[in-house]
Design an enzyme around this catalytic site. Structure first.
Site, mmCIF file in Angstrom:
data_model
loop_
_atom_site.group_PDB
_atom_site.id
_atom_site.type_symbol
_atom_site.label_atom_id
_atom_site.label_comp_id
_atom_site.label_asym_id
_atom_site.label_seq_id
_atom_site.Cartn_x
_atom_site.Cartn_y
_atom_site.Cartn_z
ATOM 1 N N ILE A 1 -10.472 -5.949 63.802
ATOM 2 C CA ILE A 1 -10.646 -5.133 62.596
ATOM 3 C C ILE A 1 -11.324 -3.799 62.904
ATOM 4 O O ILE A 1 -11.803 -3.126 62.007
ATOM 5 C CB ILE A 1 -11.414 -5.900 61.508
ATOM 6 N N GLY A 2 -11.350 -3.454 64.173
ATOM 7 C CA GLY A 2 -11.975 -2.193 64.558
ATOM 8 C C GLY A 2 -13.248 -2.421 65.347
ATOM 9 O O GLY A 2 -13.951 -1.496 65.730
ATOM 10 N N THR A 3 -13.510 -3.695 65.603
ATOM 11 C CA THR A 3 -14.729 -4.068 66.294
ATOM 12 C C THR A 3 -14.603 -3.920 67.806
ATOM 13 O O THR A 3 -15.594 -3.984 68.508
ATOM 14 C CB THR A 3 -15.066 -5.528 65.961
ATOM 15 N N LYS B 1 -19.985 0.776 75.204
ATOM 16 C CA LYS B 1 -19.444 1.837 74.354
ATOM 17 C C LYS B 1 -19.067 1.301 72.973
ATOM 18 O O LYS B 1 -19.534 1.796 71.950
ATOM 19 C CB LYS B 1 -18.222 2.484 75.026
ATOM 20 N N GLU C 1 -23.266 -7.288 62.421
ATOM 21 C CA GLU C 1 -24.178 -7.178 61.275
ATOM 22 C C GLU C 1 -25.577 -6.708 61.654
ATOM 23 O O GLU C 1 -26.286 -6.154 60.815
ATOM 24 C CB GLU C 1 -24.302 -8.526 60.534
#
Lengths: 748, 340, 173
Positions: free
Chosen positions: A475-477, A643, A715
């Protein structure tokens, strides 16, 4: 536990899909096309509660391009039982069923789907569809219904989200007898919506012969597959869900949303491919972070030792499900306190069920806890960081068990050093730059590290390359990049030798992508599958050339230059081609399910920790607040890719700034609806809001949490920011604001 | 969005004739507001007349009165960055650049900026009562969530605010709006262009049916030495003003010869109080005097449940902006943070 | 009882309205037959299958649909395709030069200036426009002039870092 070579892990690799994303070539769920593609547009209720009396579909069906209008009256017959509408993240209760009947449970409930040959025709027809409703009395403001507050129901979801532990000691007595006390009952944050940049979309390809290929915006391909198969009575093998690129989700994709239902229903009924894309306003018609009201009481001895803690949260839920999150449990994990009282209650009102939103519960609960500690520090005339160090938990007091690892102290110390925390003059309003008051604030962060069962498959292909697969999404992680690194190390090969394939329900099972557990969960399965493949290859090598490899073990062989060889004697080698030949197969596969050992894990509290330090500037007369710099020091075990890991933390920090100072869904309780369902008045930060953000990863070794020693980062970057900002605002202005977001006019 | 027909007009005459022919026609310029409203089903035009290629409204030129004429169809960006505007009317540049985003400013036109509709939540919710959208249905904002609403010049029928930044500067500059209609051309003083809601909140301005804006005249006085635009809002960019202030001063030493102060985000139109500007004439440019002027400007302001803060905020903003106007080379750099 | 219907003209039929639009898209002359209510964004995505240009709000509130039109960055969601007849449009698919990534694209990858990637095409097209405009003189001004592009993943700092790597402000005035 076996450890693996870490050559690729630790490298600050750029995202492997980067070129596709910067050229627009990466395709998202609503961007797949078919020659006969139909467009569906959803119609939503304009009342919060009542019944549909009549839907005037007849005239609209005559409009050009309109194929069909689905409502509760003509929808196909569907599954009967609640559990069939349940999914991996469904709260206890009765899941919402789109187009189930005439009953309206909340404002914006989907009531019809218009399907047309073009997007514009569907959109127009949906806008002129006339519907009569019978209105009923409703209430959407849970703070007016606090008498209805009650304990949440238990269910499958509460296994992963434990309810508060029982009271300990004698809170009332300890609180009353302690010389220093802090108490407040007005901590509050309003509704928030996930608002990923990509709106929810599903394109269902009708393949014929009962087969569907579904491109869905989801955080769990298998979860969507399960839902579709159950609800529509299809066989699992006929339902394939693909989610190659997901334009953000932050929890909105943890449950199948109604665009999936609508798209699949229309495709099955019309026997054509159908795309349904929600509008931005419709992104406010399913889950949200629930508004929550909190009370906190903390007391301490004069030396700063905390003696008593009471934390109570009262949160909104829907009438049909008990959505819960872990809000009040954190205080006694972070701080050893002998007398505690932790309560969590729900108030059902006429809204859709809340839904996990980035750092659910944690970002809610740490706000009052960490603000109260700041207040306590001021009462004690102690530095807020020193107060935390004084109450540093060497073990988890709430469960009376050790941490699997905990380098929070290093986070405090390294963070304070780099930020220059001790340059702060403690008195509020004592630091300034011209017209602006300057404030420093800090807070502690924590997020549980979970590992769930998952399966992965590793393959030696006929080209002599390695392919590793999981149904997990990215999901973009950075999942693709990080899993590639993990797989390369587990196989002992270079990055170019491995391809990680993902985002497809046909691939080995992975749970929904959330809770910061993907690296830990899927990464562990990838390691297991890769090790299984190495064993498999060695076995075949032994079969091919028994004498040479007879005594070798899996850990003693290398996979280099197209050969399996003995690490110690590289000239003892057999080529991959030969292995393939001997195996008699086109490819050599191994798959493995990683099931974490619950008995080992139960002995430890496993959590990532952080310390956030924030500087704000507040215009003295005008109140305008800017977070001029912020630093988060994180202890989260092994950092696979510094990164992408840094981006996760920085992204979380932006969310923290947003939660503290920007975003809020406004409800007009007279109308029972949200008033700013857009991105113009639902303020998420713009570039001009975000200044100097810094991240430190503190070294932390953890042999228990999982074979990678990695705790997850989705989180932990958020949770400490809102209280750190509120504390900095106090330090700058002398004003305690307990509501989020803090609007600048509150400081006038 | 409803279906509509579309034509392109090449001249103002053609555009005005098109409007005369069809009462349900709208002019399409930058489209940044009209297309948005049509997509939300809040505005329904049967016919769009694209005026982007209309001749005669596309330039920024010096006019005969020693001022400047802004073509109605010049984009906000081209206006803000035009050398003549930057040199002679930097207050206007600053105000334009405080609004919307770079992309929207590249599309939106000067004429369109004057005609944008309110951002009131209830106006934007097609299913909420709203006298501006549907006269006679009531004002939901009055007792609803009214943080962004007006504190001055409101009526029981409507408490919406006019959202433009550019127009706040145009009000302070005493611009003149040039319009063309079936009855020919006329000019409207800026203070008369936008209306207060009174009993007809559905009318934002005094443009008559069939009229189009062709240009905006800026008078000679541009306050290029002492000016400031201050915008206070819920995020640092790309959001509408809760309060904004445009200030232009003519000074002799520290004495004020001429002052103009206009407020945005507080009323149904840019808000000016001439008594306050008169008061400042001949006074020292001091916080005390700006405070007195601010009290005069906010006289009669009434706050509602969630927006009473705007009264105090506007006063403080007026004082701050007056001080900022004394030193624009420091305070008015493009892109300077609004926190100053 | 409550009835919802938005009174509206439903008579205008598509056939009466179809227009021919000719524009140059990424250097290629393209012709489409479209009714006027099709946005440039939907024309690109649905009719030309150029899905690199993203729809994040469809109302001019997020910047994901930013494209270059006749050298200027605009929002394709608030633009009617028919109004751009004879225009030259550059989308994210046309930013790279024959497969060689634009320096901004390279910098976005290097600085990890995206996570989910959905706002990225708009950010890059907007940054190309911002650089051509040449008005920003420092980082703060780049932040301000890029603020029309939202990013929900919170990659804001890295986006500005990537742009600052490529953008050399000219001193104007």
């Amino acid at each position: 536990m076996e450890t693996i070579n870490q050559k690729q892990q630790g490298k600050a690799l750029s995202r492997l899909e980067g070129a596709l994303k910067v050229t627009g070539a990466a395709q998202y769920a609503g961007e797949y096309s078919a020659p006969d593609l139909l467009y569906g547009h959803v119609v939503n209720s304009t009342i919060p509660k009542g019944k549909i009396q009549k839907i005037y579909t007849e005239e609209i069906l005559k409009l050009p391009g309109i194929i069909e209008i689905f409502t509760h009256e003509n929808r196909p017959s569907l599954a009967w039982f609640n559990f069939q509408y349940s999914d991996m993240d469904a709260p206890p209760g009765s899941p919402f069923r789109p187009l189930h009947d005439a009953e309206i449970k909340y404002y914006g409930q989907p009531v019809a789907l218009v399907v047309a040959e073009s997007f514009e025709e569907a959109r127009f027809a949906a806008s002129v569809l006339k519907i009569d409703y019978e209105k009923e009395a409703f209430t959407t403001n849970f703070t007016n219904q606090l008498d209805d507050a009650r304990a949440p129901k238990r269910g499958f979801a509460t296994l992963l989200k434990p309810l508060p532990p029982k009271p300990k000691g004698d809170f009332d007595k300890a609180f009353d007898e302690s010389p220093v006390q802090v108490s407040a009952d007005d901590y509050y944050h309003g509704t928030e919506h996930h608002n990923p940049m990509e709106m929810h979309a599903t394109t269902t390809m009708f393949e014929g012969e009962g087969k569907l290929t579904i491109y869905d915006k989801t955080q769990g391909t298998v979860n969507s597959q399960l839902y579709v198969a159950n609800v529509f009575g299809l066989s699992f093998k006929d339902v394939r869900v693909i989610a190659p690129y997901v334009g953000g989700a932050f929890g909105s994709g943890l449950q199948p949303q109604y665009q999936l239902f609508m798209s699949v229903m229309a495709a099955l009924e019309l026997k054509r491919s159908v795309r349904v894309t929600l509008t931005r306003a419709q992104m406010y018609t399913f889950g949200h972070r629930p508004p929550t009201l909190q009370q906190i009481k903390v007391a301490a001895e004069m030396d700063g030792k905390i003696t008593a803690l009471h934390h109570k949260a009262t949160a909104e839920t829907s009438r049909f499900e008990d959505y819960t999150e872990v809000v009040v449990n954190w205080g006694n994990i972070l701080y050893p306190v002998e007398n505690t009282k932790l309560d969590y209650e729900l108030v059902p009102v006429d809204v859709y069920s809340p839904l996990d939103m980035r750092a659910p519960g944690g970002s809610t609960g740490l706000h009052p806890l960490e603000c109260a500690l700041d207040e306590l520090a001021y009462e004690l005339k102690m530095d807020p960081l020193d107060l935390r160090l004084k109450n540093y938990a060497e073990q988890d007091d709430s469960e009376n068990r050790p941490f699997s690892s905990k380098e929070l102290k290093e986070c405090y110390l390294q963070g304070a050093e780099k930020f220059g925390w001790y340059n702060r003059s403690p008195q509020p309003r004592s630091m300034r730059r011209g017209n602006r008051l300057v404030g420093y604030g800090m807070a502690t962060g924590i997020w549980e590290s979970m590992t769930l069962p998952a399966k992965a498959e590793a393959t030696l292909t006929k080209e002599g390359k390695f392919r590793v697969r999981s149904a997990v999404t990215d999901i973009g992680t950075g999942t693709l990049t990080v899993m590639t690194q993990i797989a390369a190390d587990a196989l002992g090969v270079g990055l170019d030798e491995v391809e990680f394939e993902y985002g497809d329900s046909k691939m080995p099972f992975a749970p929904i992508q959330g809770g910061s557990y993907t690296v830990s969960t899927v990464g562990s399965a990838v390691v297991a599958a890769c090790q299984a493949l190495r064993k498999r290859l060695l076995k075949i090598a032994q079969k091919a050339n028994g004498s040479l490899f007879e005594t070798a073990s899996e850990s003693k062989v290398s996979l280099t230059n197209g050969h399996l060889s003995l690490s110690e004697k590289p000239d003892v080698a057999v080529s991959f081609q030969e292995l393939l030949t001997v195996s008699g197969k086109r490819m050599i596969k191994a798959s493995k399910t990683n099931i974490p050992n619950p008995l080992t894990l139960k002995k430890y509290t496993r959590a990532a920790h952080s310390a956030a330090f924030v500087e704000v500037e507040v215009d003295e007369e005008l109140g305008v607040i800017n977070v001029t710099r912020a630093l988060t020091a994180v202890a989260a075990g092994t950092i696979v890719n510094p990164k992408t890991a840094r981006s996760q933390i920085v992204g979380g920090m932006v969310w923290g700034i947003s939660k503290a100072l920007r975003e809020e869904t406004i409800t007009d309780h007279r109308l029972g609806r949200y008033m700013n369902p857009n991105l113009a008045e639902y303020h998420i930060p713009v570039h001009a809001d975000i200044h100097d953000l810094d991240v430190i990863f503190v070294e932390e070794k953890d042999d228990i949490v999982n074979p990678l020693g990695s705790k997850g980062l989705g989180e932990i970057g958020i949770v400490a920011l809102p209280p750190a900002i509120a504390n900095a605002v106090f330090h700058a202005t002398g004003k305690r604001i307990h509501q989020l977001p803090i609007h600048f006019d509150m400081l006038l | 969005m409803n279906n509509f027909t579309y034509t392109k007009a090449q001249s103002t005459e053609e555009a005005v004739a098109g409007l005369a022919k069809n009462s349900q026609a709208e002019l399409l310029a930058g489209g940044t507001n009209l297309i948005d409203l049509m997509k939300y089903n809040l505005q329904h035009a049967e016919h769009l007349i694209d005026i982007n290629h209309v001749q005669g409204c596309q330039t920024i030129e010096e006019n005969s009165a020693g001022g400047i004429r802004l073509g109605a169809l010049v984009t906000n960006a081209d206006t803000a960055y035009h050398p003549l505007i930057g040199q002679r009317y930097p207050l206007l540049s600053k105000a334009i650049l405080a609004g919307a985003s770079a992309q929207i400013r590249n599309m939106a036109t000067n004429g369109g900026n004057l005609l944008q509709r309110t951002r009131c939540y209830y106006f934007y919710d097609a299913h909420a009562p709203c006298n501006k959208r549907e006269p006679g249905t009531g004002c939901s904002a009055l007792e609803g969530y009214n943080r962004i609403m007006a504190i001055l010049g409101t009526s029981p029928q409507c408490i919406a605010v006019f959202p433009s930044d550019m127009c706040v500067a145009l009000a302070a500059l005493e611009a003149v709006v040039r319009v063309k209609g079936p009855a020919g051309e006329r000019v409207i003083n800026f203070e008369d262009f936008h209306r207060l809601p009174a009993d007809t909140p559905h009318l934002d301005n005094s443009l008559q049916a069939g009229e189009m804006i062709t240009g905006i005249d800026l008078p000679e006085e541009g306050f290029e030495q002492n000016y400031s635009y201050l915008k206070l809002r819920d995020r640092n960019s790309y959001s509408f003003a809760l309060v904004s202030v445009a200030t232009g001063l003519k000074l002799s030493g520290d004495r004020i010869d001429l002052a103009r102060i206009a407020l945005g985000g507080v009323a149904h139109k840019p808000w000016r109080v001439k008594e306050a500007e008169e008061f400042l004439k001949g006074k020292t440019a001091s916080p005390e005097n700006f405070t007195k002027a601010a009290d005069l400007i906010l006289e009669g302001a009434v706050g509602f449940t969630h927006n009473a803060f705007k009264i105090e905020l506007a006063k403080r903003a007026i004082v701050r902006n007056g001080i900022m106007a004394l030193n624009p080379s420091e305070t008015q750099r493009p892109g300077a943070q609004p926190s100053l | 009882m409550e009835t919802t219907q938005l009174s509206r003209n439903t008579n205008t039929s598509k056939i009466d309205c179809i227009r021919t639009v000719t524009f140059t898209i990424n250097g290629q002359s393209t012709q489409l037959q479209l009714p006027p209510w099709v946005s440039l964004l939907d024309a690109l995505r649905h009719h030309l299958h150029l899905t690199g240009t993203k729809k994040g709000c469809d109302h001019g509130q997020c910047g994901a649909c930013t494209v270059m039109c006749d050298g200027k960055r605009i929002l394709s969601c608030l633009t009617l395709a028919v109004s751009k007849d004879q225009s030259s449009i550059t989308t994210i698919e046309g930013i790279a030069d024959n497969g060689e990534l634009h320096p901004l694209q390279k910098a976005f990858i290097e600085y990890d200036a995206f996570q989910c990637g959905y706002c990225t095409p708009g950010q890059i097209c907007s940054a190309v426009g911002m650089m051509q405009e040449g008005k920003a003189q420092n980082r703060a001004e780049v932040q301000e002039l890029m603020s029309g592009n939202l990013c929900r993943c919170g990659a804001n700092s890295q986006i500005i870092d990537a742009i600052m790597e490529v953008y050399i402000p000219e001193t104007h005035e």
